[in-house]
Design a protein around this motif. Structure first.
Motif, mmCIF file in Angstrom:
data_model
loop_
_atom_site.group_PDB
_atom_site.id
_atom_site.type_symbol
_atom_site.label_atom_id
_atom_site.label_comp_id
_atom_site.label_asym_id
_atom_site.label_seq_id
_atom_site.Cartn_x
_atom_site.Cartn_y
_atom_site.Cartn_z
ATOM 1 N N ARG A 52 20.401 65.620 28.954
ATOM 2 C CA ARG A 52 19.790 65.655 30.277
ATOM 3 C C ARG A 52 20.808 65.336 31.364
ATOM 4 N NH1 ARG A 52 14.179 65.868 30.249
ATOM 5 N NH2 ARG A 52 14.563 66.382 32.427
ATOM 6 N N GLU A 53 20.842 66.166 32.376
ATOM 7 C CA GLU A 53 21.794 65.998 33.477
ATOM 8 C C GLU A 53 21.656 64.620 34.128
ATOM 9 O OE1 GLU A 53 24.922 66.878 35.694
ATOM 10 O OE2 GLU A 53 24.109 68.390 34.329
ATOM 11 N N LYS A 54 20.426 64.165 34.244
ATOM 12 C CA LYS A 54 20.153 62.890 34.913
ATOM 13 C C LYS A 54 20.817 61.711 34.209
ATOM 14 C CE LYS A 54 16.334 59.947 36.424
ATOM 15 N NZ LYS A 54 14.880 59.793 36.549
ATOM 16 N N PHE A 55 20.958 61.813 32.876
ATOM 17 C CA PHE A 55 21.478 60.680 32.101
ATOM 18 C C PHE A 55 22.941 60.837 31.691
ATOM 19 C CE2 PHE A 55 16.892 60.853 31.018
ATOM 20 C CZ PHE A 55 16.520 59.665 31.612
ATOM 21 N N ARG A 56 23.486 62.055 31.835
ATOM 22 C CA ARG A 56 24.813 62.321 31.275
ATOM 23 C C ARG A 56 25.867 61.376 31.855
ATOM 24 N NH1 ARG A 56 25.443 68.051 31.819
ATOM 25 N NH2 ARG A 56 23.889 68.138 30.151
ATOM 26 N N PHE A 57 25.783 61.111 33.158
ATOM 27 C CA PHE A 57 26.742 60.198 33.793
ATOM 28 C C PHE A 57 26.715 58.823 33.114
ATOM 29 C CE2 PHE A 57 27.107 56.598 36.751
ATOM 30 C CZ PHE A 57 28.445 56.710 37.102
ATOM 31 N N TYR A 58 25.501 58.370 32.765
ATOM 32 C CA TYR A 58 25.344 57.028 32.205
ATOM 33 C C TYR A 58 25.848 56.911 30.763
ATOM 34 C CZ TYR A 58 22.127 55.938 36.097
ATOM 35 O OH TYR A 58 21.568 55.710 37.330
ATOM 36 N N VAL A 59 25.609 57.961 29.943
ATOM 37 C CA VAL A 59 25.806 57.810 28.491
ATOM 38 C C VAL A 59 27.073 58.482 27.965
ATOM 39 C CG1 VAL A 59 23.321 57.616 28.099
ATOM 40 C CG2 VAL A 59 24.409 59.855 27.873
ATOM 41 N N THR A 60 27.920 58.993 28.849
ATOM 42 C CA THR A 60 29.183 59.597 28.403
ATOM 43 C C THR A 60 30.345 59.003 29.209
ATOM 44 O OG1 THR A 60 28.971 61.423 29.983
ATOM 45 C CG2 THR A 60 28.121 61.799 27.758
ATOM 46 N N SER A 114 27.350 50.379 33.883
ATOM 47 C CA SER A 114 28.079 49.194 33.426
ATOM 48 C C SER A 114 27.199 48.316 32.544
ATOM 49 C CB SER A 114 28.573 48.402 34.640
ATOM 50 O OG SER A 114 29.254 47.244 34.226
ATOM 51 N N ALA A 115 25.917 48.163 32.930
ATOM 52 C CA ALA A 115 24.983 47.369 32.124
ATOM 53 C C ALA A 115 24.813 47.977 30.735
ATOM 54 C CB ALA A 115 23.629 47.258 32.824
ATOM 55 N N LEU A 116 24.722 49.318 30.661
ATOM 56 C CA LEU A 116 24.586 49.984 29.361
ATOM 57 C C LEU A 116 25.852 49.814 28.525
ATOM 58 C CD1 LEU A 116 23.272 51.829 27.270
ATOM 59 C CD2 LEU A 116 24.097 53.792 28.584
ATOM 60 N N LYS A 117 27.022 50.052 29.121
ATOM 61 C CA LYS A 117 28.278 49.973 28.369
ATOM 62 C C LYS A 117 28.481 48.580 27.771
ATOM 63 C CE LYS A 117 32.333 49.353 30.363
ATOM 64 N NZ LYS A 117 33.571 49.560 31.157
ATOM 65 N N HIS A 118 28.349 47.568 28.592
ATOM 66 C CA HIS A 118 28.545 46.200 28.108
ATOM 67 C C HIS A 118 27.444 45.802 27.124
ATOM 68 C CE1 HIS A 118 31.207 46.227 31.622
ATOM 69 N NE2 HIS A 118 31.822 45.205 31.077
ATOM 70 N N GLY A 119 26.230 46.315 27.368
ATOM 71 C CA GLY A 119 25.134 46.046 26.436
ATOM 72 C C GLY A 119 25.395 46.651 25.068
ATOM 73 N N LEU A 120 25.941 47.862 25.038
ATOM 74 C CA LEU A 120 26.267 48.517 23.761
ATOM 75 C C LEU A 120 27.293 47.717 22.967
ATOM 76 C CD1 LEU A 120 26.468 52.316 24.705
ATOM 77 C CD2 LEU A 120 24.971 51.300 22.962
ATOM 78 N N GLY A 167 16.510 50.493 41.391
ATOM 79 C CA GLY A 167 15.774 50.195 42.620
ATOM 80 C C GLY A 167 16.694 50.127 43.839
ATOM 81 N N ALA A 168 17.946 49.641 43.605
ATOM 82 C CA ALA A 168 18.920 49.522 44.700
ATOM 83 C C ALA A 168 19.757 50.793 44.867
ATOM 84 C CB ALA A 168 19.840 48.334 44.433
ATOM 85 N N GLY A 169 19.539 51.826 44.004
ATOM 86 C CA GLY A 169 20.275 53.092 44.090
ATOM 87 C C GLY A 169 21.738 52.986 43.681
ATOM 88 N N ASN A 170 22.049 52.074 42.738
ATOM 89 C CA ASN A 170 23.439 51.843 42.331
ATOM 90 C C ASN A 170 23.661 52.314 40.890
ATOM 91 O OD1 ASN A 170 25.978 50.773 41.642
ATOM 92 N ND2 ASN A 170 25.697 49.007 42.999
ATOM 93 N N GLN A 171 24.113 53.580 40.725
ATOM 94 C CA GLN A 171 24.308 54.161 39.395
ATOM 95 C C GLN A 171 25.407 53.460 38.598
ATOM 96 O OE1 GLN A 171 24.942 58.444 39.941
ATOM 97 N NE2 GLN A 171 23.002 58.780 38.900
ATOM 98 N N ALA A 172 26.475 53.082 39.286
ATOM 99 C CA ALA A 172 27.627 52.468 38.604
ATOM 100 C C ALA A 172 27.224 51.171 37.903
ATOM 101 C CB ALA A 172 28.755 52.206 39.592
ATOM 102 N N ASP A 173 26.394 50.367 38.558
ATOM 103 C CA ASP A 173 25.947 49.114 37.934
ATOM 104 C C ASP A 173 25.059 49.386 36.725
ATOM 105 O OD1 ASP A 173 27.360 47.624 39.684
ATOM 106 O OD2 ASP A 173 25.640 46.742 40.741
ATOM 107 N N GLY A 174 24.247 50.449 36.813
ATOM 108 C CA GLY A 174 23.394 50.811 35.672
ATOM 109 C C GLY A 174 24.218 51.214 34.469
#
Length: 453
Positions: free
Chosen positions: A214-222, A86-92, A77-84
Motif C-alpha cells: 500500500r502506497e500509504k504505508f510504504r514510506f513507513y515500512v521500507t 521512527s516509532a516503528l523502526k525502534h519498536g521493531l 494526529g500531529a501530522g508527523n510521518q517521520a516520528d511515526g
C-alpha cells in the motif's frame, strides 16, 4: 446517553478488525485444544501446562509492543510521518531482541516443571511441545510491532487478514500432523506445536507484505536505517512499553497461576481449567479489541489536545464494553454445560469417567467466568484508554495490587485450603479483576477531569 451511544458505530468499526485479529491468536489455541483434546485429558493438560509458560512470556512481549500504538497515533494526529516511522523502526528492534530473550528464558525455565507438583505424565508430554511453541514467540512479537503500528494509524484490518491466514495454516497443519492424516507422520501434540510455529512465521511475513504493497504505508515500512538508533526514541518506547508489559504480565501471570494451582489438584482439574480459560480468553479478546480502539482514539484526541472530547469518547467505549460483556455473561450461563463437551471425545468409552468429570468441573468454572466477564472487559478497556493518555506507571501499580495483593491470596486460600478447590481458584480471579476494574476507572476519571480543568 446519546452523547455516548452515537459513538458506538465508529467504535465498533475500529474495534472489529482488532477483535478478529485478537481472536485469531486465541483461535490458534482453541484449534490446538479441541484437536489435542481428542487424544485425551493428559494431552490437553500438557498443552495447558506448556502454554502457561508461553503465555507469561507472550504477555511481556505483547504488552511491551503496545507502546508503539499511542506514539504512532499521536504522531498521526500531529501530522508527523517521520516520528511515526521512527516509532516503528525502534519498536521493531526492541521487539526482536525481546522475542529472542523470552525464548531463551523459557528454555532455561523448563526444569521448573518438575518442581511444580504437576502430574508426571503431563510434564513428559509438555516439554517437547514447549520447545517449539516457545520459539514461535520470536515471529509473534515481531508481528505485534507491525500490528501495533498499523493500529496506531487507525488501519486495523491488515493484521486481521494476516491472522486469518495464520489460522488456516495452523488448522491444516494440525490436521495433518496431530493425527497423521494424508500420509503425514502422526506426531500428537508436537504436531500442534509445529503448526503454531509455522503459522506465526507466515503471519509476520504476510502482514509486512500487505503493508508494503500500500502506497500509504510504504514510506513507513521500507528503507529502515537500523544503524541509526536514537537513544531518545528507545527510552520513550521503553518508558511506555515496560510498564505496559508489566500490566499485562500481572494479569496473565495470575491466570497462569490458576493453571498451576489446578495442576496441584490433578490432571482433570487442570484440563477443566484449560477449557474454561480458553473460552474466557475468546470473549476477553472483544474487550482487548475495544481497549485498542480506546487507546487509538484517546491517543488522537491527546495529540489534538481536546480533552473534553477525549473523556466523552472513552466513556462511550466503556459503556459499549459493559453492554457487550453482559451478553457474554448470559451466553456462559446458558451454555456452561454444552461448551466444555466440544473439547473432549464424549463417546470415548475408555476415558468416559475422566471426560465426564472434566466437563462437570468446567461447567462450574464457567458459572464464575460468566460474572467476571464484565470486570475483565471493563478493566482492559480502561487500561487501553490510560495507555492512550500515556499514563502507565500508576496503572501498573494498580494492576499489581488488584491481582497479587487481592486476587492471588483469595484464589490460593479458597483453591487449596477449602472444599471449593477449582471454583475457589476462579473466585480469586473474579476478586482480582473486579478490584482492577474499579481502581483503574477511578484513575481515568481523576486524570481526565484534571486535564479538562
Amino acid at each position: 446517553m446519546r452523547a455516548y451511544t452515537k459513538e458506538f458505530r465508529y467504535n465498533i468499526k475500529l474495534a472489529v478488525p482488532v477483535i478478529m485479529g485478537m481472536l485469531g491468536h486465541t483461535f490458534v489455541q482453541l484449534a490446538d485444544n479441541i484437536m489435542v483434546g481428542q487424544l485425551g485429558t493428559a494431552e490437553l493438560a500438557a498443552v495447558s501446562l506448556g502454554n502457561s509458560f508461553v503465555f507469561i512470556a507472550m504477555s511481556l512481549g505483547i504488552g511491551f509492543s503496545t507502546a508503539i500504538t499511542p506514539l504512532v497515533a499521536e504522531a498521526d494526529g500531529a501530522g508527523n510521518q517521520a516520528d511515526g516511522k521512527s516509532a516503528l523502526k525502534h519498536g521493531l528492534v526492541l521487539c526482536t531482541v525481546l522475542g529472542l530473550a523470552l525464548f531463551g528464558v523459557i528454555l532455561l525455565a523448563k526444569p521448573l516443571m518438575y518442581l511444580m507438583e504437576q502430574p508426571p505424565e503431563v510434564v513428559e508430554l509438555a516439554i517437547p511441545y514447549l520447545d517449539l511453541v516457545a520459539f514461535s514467540l520470536v515471529p509473534l512479537i515481531i508481528f505485534q510491532a507491525f500490528k501495533q503500528f498499523s493500529e496506531g494509524l487507525s488501519q486495523t484490518k491488515y493484521p486481521m487478514y494476516a491472522t486469518i491466514l495464520a489460522n488456516v495454516v495452523n488448522i491444516v497443519l494440525n490436521y495433518l500432523l496431530i493425527f497423521g492424516s494424508l500420509g503425514f507422520p502422526e506426531m500428537g501434540i508436537v504436531g500442534a506445536a509445529i503448526g503454531t510455529l509455522a503459522s506465526r512465521f507466515i503471519m509476520v511475513a504476510y502482514l509486512w507484505y500487505l503493508l508494503k504493497r500500500r502506497e500509504k504505508f510504504r514510506f513507513y515500512v521500507t528503507g529502515f536505517n537500523f544503524r541509526k538508533i536514537e537513544r531518545r526514541v528507545m527510552d520513550k518506547i521503553i518508558s511506555l512499553g515496560f510498564p505496559s508489559a508489566l500490566q499485562m504480565f500481572f494479569e496473565v501471570a495470575i491466570f497462569t497461576s490458576a493453571i498451576w494451582l489446578s495442576g496441584v489438584l490433578g490432571k482433570n482439574a487442570q484440563a477443566a481449567n484449560q477449557i474454561a480459560l480458553n473460552l474466557s480468553s475468546m470473549t476477553f479478546m472483544f474487550g482487548m479489541g475495544l481497549g485498542v480502539a480506546a487507546m487509538i482514539r484517546v491517543g488522537i484526541q491527546k495529540g489534538l489536545r481536546n480533552f473534553k472530547e477525549l473523556q466523552r469518547i472513552a466513556k462511550s467505549i466503556f459503556l459499549l464494553t459493559f453492554l457487550l460483556e453482559i451478553v457474554f455473561a448470559a451466553l456462559f450461563l446458558l451454555g456452561r454445560h454444552w461448551f466444555p463437551s466440544l473439547y473432549l471425545d464424549v463417546d470415548d468409552v475408555s476415558n468416559m469417567a475422566d471426560n465426564t468429570e472434566v466437563i462437570t468441573l468446567a461447567g462450574e468454572l464457567l458459572l464464575v467466568a460468566a460474572f467476571f466477564q464484565i470486570s475483565d472487559g471493563i478493566q482492559v478497556v480502561v487500561l487501553g484508554a490510560l495507555r492512550g493518555l500515556q499514563d502507565v506507571k500508576i496503572p501498573t501499580l494498580i494492576t499489581f495490587i488488584a491481582y497479587w495483593g487481592i486476587g492471588f491470596p483469595v484464589m490460593y486460600y479458597l483453591g487449596l485450603k477449602t472444599d471449593l478447590e477449582s471454583t475457589g481458584i476462579w473466585f480469586g480471579l473474579l476478586a482480582g479483576l473486579s478490584a482492577s476494574a474499579i481502581l483503574l476507572y477511578i484513575r481515568f476519571n481523576y486524570l481526565t477531569n484534571k486535564l479538562i480543568g
